[in-house]
Design a protein around this motif. Structure first.
Motif, PDB file in Angstrom:
ATOM      1  N   LYS A 211      51.598  41.500  40.206  1.00 50.22           N
ATOM      2  CA  LYS A 211      52.143  42.575  39.367  1.00 50.22           C
ATOM      3  C   LYS A 211      52.108  43.954  40.029  1.00 50.22           C
ATOM      4  O   LYS A 211      52.896  44.816  39.678  1.00 50.22           O
ATOM      5  CB  LYS A 211      51.497  42.582  37.972  1.00 50.22           C
ATOM      6  CG  LYS A 211      50.077  43.023  37.871  1.00 50.22           C
ATOM      7  CD  LYS A 211      49.586  42.841  36.414  1.00 50.22           C
ATOM      8  CE  LYS A 211      48.208  43.433  36.259  1.00 50.22           C
ATOM      9  NZ  LYS A 211      47.656  43.271  34.929  1.00 50.22           N
ATOM     10  N   TYR A 212      51.196  44.154  41.000  1.00 47.33           N
ATOM     11  CA  TYR A 212      51.184  45.454  41.685  1.00 47.33           C
ATOM     12  C   TYR A 212      51.956  45.422  43.014  1.00 47.33           C
ATOM     13  O   TYR A 212      51.828  46.313  43.833  1.00 47.33           O
ATOM     14  CB  TYR A 212      49.739  45.920  41.914  1.00 47.33           C
ATOM     15  CG  TYR A 212      48.993  46.162  40.613  1.00 47.33           C
ATOM     16  CD1 TYR A 212      49.430  47.153  39.721  1.00 47.33           C
ATOM     17  CD2 TYR A 212      47.889  45.403  40.247  1.00 47.33           C
ATOM     18  CE1 TYR A 212      48.766  47.374  38.515  1.00 47.33           C
ATOM     19  CE2 TYR A 212      47.223  45.614  39.042  1.00 47.33           C
ATOM     20  CZ  TYR A 212      47.672  46.603  38.183  1.00 47.33           C
ATOM     21  OH  TYR A 212      47.022  46.812  36.998  1.00 47.33           O
ATOM     22  N   SER A 213      52.762  44.331  43.218  1.00 48.31           N
ATOM     23  CA  SER A 213      53.569  44.218  44.439  1.00 48.31           C
ATOM     24  C   SER A 213      54.985  44.714  44.175  1.00 48.31           C
ATOM     25  O   SER A 213      55.445  44.704  43.031  1.00 48.31           O
ATOM     26  CB  SER A 213      53.678  42.751  44.861  1.00 48.31           C
ATOM     27  OG  SER A 213      52.563  42.380  45.589  1.00 48.31           O
TER      28      SER A 213
ATOM     29  N   TYR B 233      38.649  50.255  33.612  1.00 46.50           N
ATOM     30  CA  TYR B 233      39.099  51.300  34.541  1.00 46.50           C
ATOM     31  C   TYR B 233      40.381  50.871  35.229  1.00 46.50           C
ATOM     32  O   TYR B 233      40.476  49.774  35.771  1.00 46.50           O
ATOM     33  CB  TYR B 233      38.022  51.592  35.598  1.00 46.50           C
ATOM     34  CG  TYR B 233      38.355  52.837  36.375  1.00 46.50           C
ATOM     35  CD1 TYR B 233      37.992  54.088  35.900  1.00 46.50           C
ATOM     36  CD2 TYR B 233      39.106  52.765  37.561  1.00 46.50           C
ATOM     37  CE1 TYR B 233      38.342  55.241  36.591  1.00 46.50           C
ATOM     38  CE2 TYR B 233      39.458  53.911  38.248  1.00 46.50           C
ATOM     39  CZ  TYR B 233      39.069  55.147  37.762  1.00 46.50           C
ATOM     40  OH  TYR B 233      39.428  56.280  38.431  1.00 46.50           O
ATOM     41  N   ARG B 234      41.379  51.748  35.184  1.00 44.83           N
ATOM     42  CA  ARG B 234      42.633  51.490  35.881  1.00 44.83           C
ATOM     43  C   ARG B 234      42.923  52.692  36.777  1.00 44.83           C
ATOM     44  O   ARG B 234      42.775  53.836  36.352  1.00 44.83           O
ATOM     45  CB  ARG B 234      43.788  51.305  34.883  1.00 44.83           C
ATOM     46  CG  ARG B 234      43.532  50.207  33.849  1.00 44.83           C
ATOM     47  CD  ARG B 234      44.816  49.820  33.160  1.00 44.83           C
ATOM     48  NE  ARG B 234      45.720  49.144  34.077  1.00 44.83           N
ATOM     49  CZ  ARG B 234      47.044  49.261  34.043  1.00 44.83           C
ATOM     50  NH1 ARG B 234      47.615  50.042  33.154  1.00 44.83           N
ATOM     51  NH2 ARG B 234      47.799  48.616  34.916  1.00 44.83           N
ATOM     52  N   ALA B 235      43.349  52.410  38.002  1.00 40.90           N
ATOM     53  CA  ALA B 235      43.650  53.515  38.925  1.00 40.90           C
ATOM     54  C   ALA B 235      44.895  54.261  38.419  1.00 40.90           C
ATOM     55  O   ALA B 235      45.746  53.676  37.740  1.00 40.90           O
ATOM     56  CB  ALA B 235      43.891  52.955  40.316  1.00 40.90           C
TER      57      ALA B 235
ATOM     58  N   SER C 174      47.307  37.379  39.746  1.00 40.64           N
ATOM     59  CA  SER C 174      48.265  38.063  38.872  1.00 40.64           C
ATOM     60  C   SER C 174      48.303  39.562  39.196  1.00 40.64           C
ATOM     61  O   SER C 174      49.360  40.184  39.173  1.00 40.64           O
ATOM     62  CB  SER C 174      47.941  37.757  37.416  1.00 40.64           C
ATOM     63  OG  SER C 174      47.647  38.898  36.702  1.00 40.64           O
ATOM     64  N   ASN C 175      47.141  40.153  39.554  1.00 41.51           N
ATOM     65  CA  ASN C 175      47.151  41.554  40.005  1.00 41.51           C
ATOM     66  C   ASN C 175      47.998  41.694  41.265  1.00 41.51           C
ATOM     67  O   ASN C 175      48.816  42.617  41.373  1.00 41.51           O
ATOM     68  CB  ASN C 175      45.736  42.018  40.351  1.00 41.51           C
ATOM     69  CG  ASN C 175      44.925  42.384  39.123  1.00 41.51           C
ATOM     70  OD1 ASN C 175      45.476  42.512  38.036  1.00 41.51           O
ATOM     71  ND2 ASN C 175      43.629  42.547  39.298  1.00 41.51           N
ATOM     72  N   SER C 176      47.760  40.789  42.235  1.00 38.81           N
ATOM     73  CA  SER C 176      48.498  40.887  43.502  1.00 38.81           C
ATOM     74  C   SER C 176      49.998  40.851  43.243  1.00 38.81           C
ATOM     75  O   SER C 176      50.759  41.574  43.897  1.00 38.81           O
ATOM     76  CB  SER C 176      48.136  39.733  44.427  1.00 38.81           C
ATOM     77  OG  SER C 176      46.757  39.638  44.562  1.00 38.81           O
TER      78      SER C 176
ATOM     79  N   GLY D 249      40.134  42.669  34.140  1.00 32.33           N
ATOM     80  CA  GLY D 249      40.252  41.446  34.928  1.00 32.33           C
ATOM     81  C   GLY D 249      39.223  41.377  36.049  1.00 32.33           C
ATOM     82  O   GLY D 249      38.542  40.362  36.230  1.00 32.33           O
ATOM     83  N   LEU D 250      39.092  42.452  36.809  1.00 31.61           N
ATOM     84  CA  LEU D 250      38.163  42.439  37.946  1.00 31.61           C
ATOM     85  C   LEU D 250      36.705  42.497  37.482  1.00 31.61           C
ATOM     86  O   LEU D 250      35.814  41.972  38.143  1.00 31.61           O
ATOM     87  CB  LEU D 250      38.464  43.594  38.902  1.00 31.61           C
ATOM     88  CG  LEU D 250      39.768  43.465  39.687  1.00 31.61           C
ATOM     89  CD1 LEU D 250      39.957  44.653  40.622  1.00 31.61           C
ATOM     90  CD2 LEU D 250      39.807  42.170  40.498  1.00 31.61           C
ATOM     91  N   TYR D 251      36.485  43.133  36.355  1.00 33.45           N
ATOM     92  CA  TYR D 251      35.134  43.180  35.769  1.00 33.45           C
ATOM     93  C   TYR D 251      34.672  41.746  35.492  1.00 33.45           C
ATOM     94  O   TYR D 251      33.577  41.335  35.891  1.00 33.45           O
ATOM     95  CB  TYR D 251      35.179  43.999  34.478  1.00 33.45           C
ATOM     96  CG  TYR D 251      33.916  43.958  33.659  1.00 33.45           C
ATOM     97  CD1 TYR D 251      32.794  44.686  34.046  1.00 33.45           C
ATOM     98  CD2 TYR D 251      33.838  43.193  32.495  1.00 33.45           C
ATOM     99  CE1 TYR D 251      31.628  44.653  33.295  1.00 33.45           C
ATOM    100  CE2 TYR D 251      32.677  43.148  31.743  1.00 33.45           C
ATOM    101  CZ  TYR D 251      31.583  43.883  32.140  1.00 33.45           C
ATOM    102  OH  TYR D 251      30.435  43.841  31.406  1.00 33.45           O
TER     103      TYR D 251
ATOM    104  N   THR E 157      46.108  38.635  49.547  1.00 33.96           N
ATOM    105  CA  THR E 157      46.622  39.858  50.175  1.00 33.96           C
ATOM    106  C   THR E 157      48.008  40.186  49.632  1.00 33.96           C
ATOM    107  O   THR E 157      48.874  39.308  49.573  1.00 33.96           O
ATOM    108  CB  THR E 157      46.710  39.666  51.704  1.00 33.96           C
ATOM    109  OG1 THR E 157      45.410  39.341  52.173  1.00 33.96           O
ATOM    110  CG2 THR E 157      47.215  40.921  52.402  1.00 33.96           C
ATOM    111  N   ASP E 158      48.170  41.441  49.221  1.00 36.84           N
ATOM    112  CA  ASP E 158      49.521  41.855  48.819  1.00 36.84           C
ATOM    113  C   ASP E 158      49.921  43.096  49.600  1.00 36.84           C
ATOM    114  O   ASP E 158      49.108  43.684  50.325  1.00 36.84           O
ATOM    115  CB  ASP E 158      49.589  42.102  47.300  1.00 36.84           C
ATOM    116  CG  ASP E 158      48.746  43.282  46.868  1.00 36.84           C
ATOM    117  OD1 ASP E 158      48.990  44.398  47.366  1.00 36.84           O
ATOM    118  OD2 ASP E 158      47.832  43.103  46.033  1.00 36.84           O
ATOM    119  N   HIS E 159      51.188  43.478  49.466  1.00 37.67           N
ATOM    120  CA  HIS E 159      51.705  44.652  50.193  1.00 37.67           C
ATOM    121  C   HIS E 159      52.289  45.626  49.186  1.00 37.67           C
ATOM    122  O   HIS E 159      53.376  46.144  49.345  1.00 37.67           O
ATOM    123  CB  HIS E 159      52.736  44.190  51.235  1.00 37.67           C
ATOM    124  CG  HIS E 159      52.194  43.083  52.082  1.00 37.67           C
ATOM    125  ND1 HIS E 159      51.382  43.305  53.164  1.00 37.67           N
ATOM    126  CD2 HIS E 159      52.263  41.735  51.946  1.00 37.67           C
ATOM    127  CE1 HIS E 159      51.003  42.137  53.672  1.00 37.67           C
ATOM    128  NE2 HIS E 159      51.526  41.171  52.946  1.00 37.67           N
TER     129      HIS E 159
END
Ligand code: ADP
Length: 450
Positions: free
Chosen positions: A355-357, A398-400, A351-353, A414-416, A379-381
């Motif tokens: 939503k951040y694509s 933490y979010r970038a 879902s990260n791959s 999510g990653l935690y 892998t996303d781009h």
């Protein structure tokens, strides 16, 4: 990014092992340096005494009687001036002297480096009552040796002894003694030994501080998670009710297009909110003092990945992202794992791959056997993760900055959760990312031998 410091500091056993390794190697290094410096210093002293012995002419010593009569003897005067000169240039050396041995085996002084006016002067023939066995041995064996710390009426000394051998008779005619202050030598050795000892203490202190900070950070995450999870539980039921009501409303036939759009938008928002609440609840399930239990069963990784991909097809379509499943290994790829938790891990990452694509790009899921472990990658781009944020995003909450700016919502949990679950399975998770280029998240799970 796989962060080994977390494992070291957060696992009690790793931490104890680290402390033990630093401690044992520190002690070993300190002992080594102590003996090395000690040996080097004593070696230099012994070599010095041997050089003096070899520079003295045995026949000159043979001219001496070992009594006060020698005071007028030119050989005595030559030797005296030589020893004085040597002592004056060697700043650590307190006395340089030549000893002789009586028929009865007693040790006496032939000549020393002291001025006759000095209180420490030994006249020729003075018995050296405190001489230990090493002096006797030097005469008996003709070999140099080192003795001390030994105390006599002048102080406490480390003494290097070097016999002077008459080349014609092959007999020891005298022994050169060189005294250095024992406490000065000990001070020199200990000062040098302090360096590895201090480095060891510093490393121990750093390891303990690192562990304290890491524990503190973890406790903060646990505290936050505990609090938020209580609130989230309370939110989930009403939100389910809203989603159910929206589903029913959207089935009505008399809706105007703006009303249909509005309902769709509310549904998206409600679904995002539900996603966030689930993230929080997932994270809180792996936080805290209680041990997270895994419900292990045979899980076909390839099948699980396909199910996860199917479930996200709609979300991907809405963002204009294509999910590409690359070639998976042929045959059985089952491992013992907690299916539900692993599914949530893969869902979070995928879902990260998505939503951040950016729209029009693809997300590739790859799965391969890398000798003893299954390695899965997503892998996303998309927007990528700035290098400075990569170490922090597994830490929780933490979010970038670029993710926050992108307008995509998230909890930073999510990653935690993913890292905790993967590590509970004995695996590891890390990522490679370039800001603005894309991200690959890797998960490695060990293949258990049955
Ligand atoms: P979130 O709910 O914010 O997505 P996660 O724990 O899943 O929380 O991820 C933490 C942060 O890591 C995200 O906020 C984002 O900054 C970054 N991140 C994770 N995956 C990606 C990705 N595929 N592309 C870009 N950034 C990502």
């Amino acid at each position: 990014m796989f962060n080994p410091t977390n494992i070291i500091f957060r696992s009690r056993w790793f931490f104890m092992l680290l402390i033990a390794v630093i401690f044992i190697s520190g002690i070993a290094l300190t002992i080594y340096v102590y003996s090395f410096v000690n040996q080097t210093n004593l070696g230099a002293l012994s070599r010095g005494a041997q050089t003096i012995a070899s520079s003295i002419d045995a026949s000159e010593v043979a001219n001496l009687k070992g009594t006060e009569e020698d005071l007028e003897n030119p050989s005595y005067l030559t030797l005296k001036s030589k020893l004085k000169k040597i002592q004056s240039v060697e700043k650590d050396v307190r006395f340089v002297y030549l000893t002789g041995q009586t028929e009865a085996g007693g040790i006496f002084f032939y000549v020393d480096s002291e001025d006759p006016l000095s209180a420490d002067y030994s006249p020729p023939g003075q018995t050296y009552e405190e001489a230990d066995q090493s002096f006797v041995d030097a005469f008996a064996t003709g070999k140099p040796n080192i003795t001390g710390p030994t105390s006599d009426r002048w102080g406490t000394w480390i003494t290097a002894l070097a016999p002077i051998v008459d080349p014609e008779t092959n007999k020891v005619v005298s022994t050169v003694g060189v005294d250095i202050d024992a406490s000065g030598h000990q001070r020199y050795v200990l000062t040098n030994t302090m360096i590895p000892a201090l480095i060891t203490l510093l490393l121990l202190a750093l390891a303990i501080i690192g562990q304290r900070i890491s524990r503190h950070e973890q406790q903060m995450v646990e505290l936050k998670s505990e609090f938020v999870s209580i609130a989230s539980h309370e939110l989930r039921s009403p939100l389910n009710g809203i989603t159910w009501a929206l589903d029913n409303m959207s089935k009505a036939t008399n809706l105007t297009p703006p009303q249909t759009n509005m309902i769709a938008e509310i549904k998206t928002t409600a679904s995002n909110l539900m996603g966030n609440i689930n993230d929080i609840l997932n994270a809180s399930s792996v936080t805290g003092n209680r041990q997270t239990k895994l419900m292990l069963e045979e899980v076909d990784i390839a099948r699980l990945l396909k199910i996860v991909a199917e479930q996200q097809l709609l979300a991907a379509k809405e963002r204009g992202v294509e999910i590409v499943i690359e070639k998976f290994p042929i045959g059985s790829n089952a491992i013992k794992a907690d299916k539900e938790k692993l599914k949530r891990v893969f869902s979070n990452i995928l879902s990260n791959s998505i939503k951040y694509s950016s729209s029009g790009s693809s997300v590739e899921i790859a799965f391969q056997n890398v000798g003893g472990a299954y390695q899965i990658s997503f892998t996303d781009h998309g927007i990528g993760i700035p290098t400075k944020d990569q170490a922090k995003i597994f830490g929780g909450y933490y979010r970038a900055a670029n993710a926050q700016k992108s307008g995509v919502t998230g909890t930073g949990l999510g990653l935690y959760f993913a890292q905790k679950i993967v590590e509970l399975h004995g695996g590891k998770i890390w990522l490679k990312s370039d800001e603005g280029q894309g991200t690959t998240v890797f998960v490695q799970l060990p293949i258990q031998k049955s």
